[in-house]
Design an enzyme around this catalytic site. Structure first.
Site, PDB file in Angstrom:
ATOM      1  N   ALA A  22       2.688  39.508  -6.315  1.00 28.13           N
ATOM      2  CA  ALA A  22       2.416  38.153  -7.648  1.00 28.13           C
ATOM      3  C   ALA A  22       2.282  37.020  -6.133  1.00 28.13           C
ATOM      4  CB  ALA A  22       3.711  38.144  -7.860  1.00 28.13           C
ATOM      5  N   GLY A  33       4.197  42.812  -6.020  1.00 24.98           N
ATOM      6  CA  GLY A  33       3.672  42.986  -7.180  1.00 24.98           C
ATOM      7  C   GLY A  33       2.435  44.037  -7.208  1.00 24.98           C
ATOM      8  N   GLU A  70       4.353  47.062  -7.521  1.00 22.39           N
ATOM      9  CA  GLU A  70       4.757  47.365  -8.820  1.00 22.39           C
ATOM     10  C   GLU A  70       3.257  47.896 -10.134  1.00 22.39           C
ATOM     11  OE1 GLU A  70       6.359  43.952  -9.192  1.00 22.39           O
ATOM     12  OE2 GLU A  70       8.467  44.246  -7.259  1.00 22.39           O
ATOM     13  N   GLU A 116      10.765  40.993  -2.194  1.00 17.99           N
ATOM     14  CA  GLU A 116      10.784  40.121  -2.600  1.00 17.99           C
ATOM     15  C   GLU A 116      12.964  39.513  -2.471  1.00 17.99           C
ATOM     16  OE1 GLU A 116       9.213  42.692  -4.121  1.00 17.99           O
ATOM     17  OE2 GLU A 116       8.480  42.151  -5.868  1.00 17.99           O
TER      18      GLU A 116
END
Ligand code: HXC
Length: 258
Positions: A64, A109, A112, A132
């Site tokens: 992200a 992300g 993910e 993260e």
């Protein structure tokens, strides 16, 4: 909807969606998440198999967008996680099979997103990780839930707690990807698999996917919502501010546990 960050190619029932934000190694900002959500929500009925990949040679998706997340508050963190979680859940529950062709960095992300796809294949240059906690946040976009389901709790916890980055052969060994290819072969192999799947009965495929998802997904909604909330809670901490500032300033973070 016109997409600024997605490149779409569709032919004979096979569609390729490329995430394309080259300046940030395809990092997912909220506009990209909305574009993905819109795209998968409005996928043409003629599409029988979807392939998701990253634009360029270096990254599938490097996570992200840290620059966008850096100054979020708790509520905004929660909403950001929820935005991606909903879009990725739509991918997971699409009626058609979805293949992730992982062509490079597949972090946070990005991992993910790949895990929301039904099948993952990778180039031998791909690297996977959940970095993260090194930024002062938990994984989001349902990463805690899906990684543990895919590779088992022990390895998922090791990856998430250490933030280590693993190579494609290790991802293959632990079952995170199904196959590893030379980079120049990857898209051909993805197309070959898509073509094989496309020749099968669409409704049988849809029902088979639903059946596999149904038992796998028993606690999905609760687990996903819990993660969204915990992700948001990280944004009320000093460590999140420090972790993301450190990344943007290209230095090591100093975490204090507050
Ligand atoms: C914003 C990013 C980015 C990211 C890379 N960039 N990843 N920007 N968000 N996730 C930017 C860099 O800042 C840099 O911009 C440019 O892309 C090229 O990256 P470099 O770091 O210069 O490349 P390199 O040295 O080759 O290193 C590649 C890398 C590294 C190892 C992938 O970029 C990296 O560690 N990125 C962050 C990976 C990460 O922590 N992902 C998880 C994010 S959190 P400039 O302007 O300097 O050229 C997450 C949470 C998900 O994903 C859940 C949300 C709910």
């Amino acid at each position: 909807m016109e997409y600024s960050f997605l490149k779409i190619e569709s032919k004979d029932g096979i569609c390729i969606m490329k995430v394309s934000a080259p300046k940030s190694l395809n990092a997912l900002n909220s506009t990209i998440l909305k574009e993905i959500d819109d795209f998968v929500s409005n996928l043409d009925k003629s599409v029988r198999v979807l392939i998701i990949t990253g634009d360029g040679e270096k990254a599938f998706v490097a996570g992200a967008d840290i620059a966008e997340m850096a100054n979020l508050n708790e509520q905004q963190g929660y909403e950001f996680s929820k935005l991606g979680a909903l879009a990725f859940r739509r991918i997971e529950t699409l009626e058609i099979p979805v293949i992730a062709a992982v062509n490079g960095f597949c972090l946070g992300g990005g991992c993910e997103l790949a895990m929301a796809c039904d099948i993952r294949i990778a180039s031998n240059k791909a690297k996977f990780g959940q970095p993260e906690v090194g930024l002062g946040i938990t994984p989001g976009f349902s990463g805690t839930y899906r990684l543990a389901k895919l590779v088992g709790q022990g390895y998922a916890k090791e990856m998430i707690f250490t933030g280590k980055v693993i190579k494609a052969d290790e991802a293959l060994r632990i079952g995170l990807v199904n196959a590893v290819y030379e980079p120049e072969e990857l898209m051909d192999k993805a197309m070959e698999m898509a073509q094989t799947i496309k020749e099968k009965a669409p409704l049988a495929l849809q029902y088979a996917k639903e059946c596999i998802n149904e038992s796998y997904d028993l606690y999905a909604d609760g687990a996903i919502e819990m993660e969204n909330k915990d992700f948001g809670r990280c944004f009320a901490t000093e460590d999140q501010k420090e972790g993301m500032a450190a990344f943007l300033e290209k230095r090591k973070p100093n975490f204090v546990g507050k």
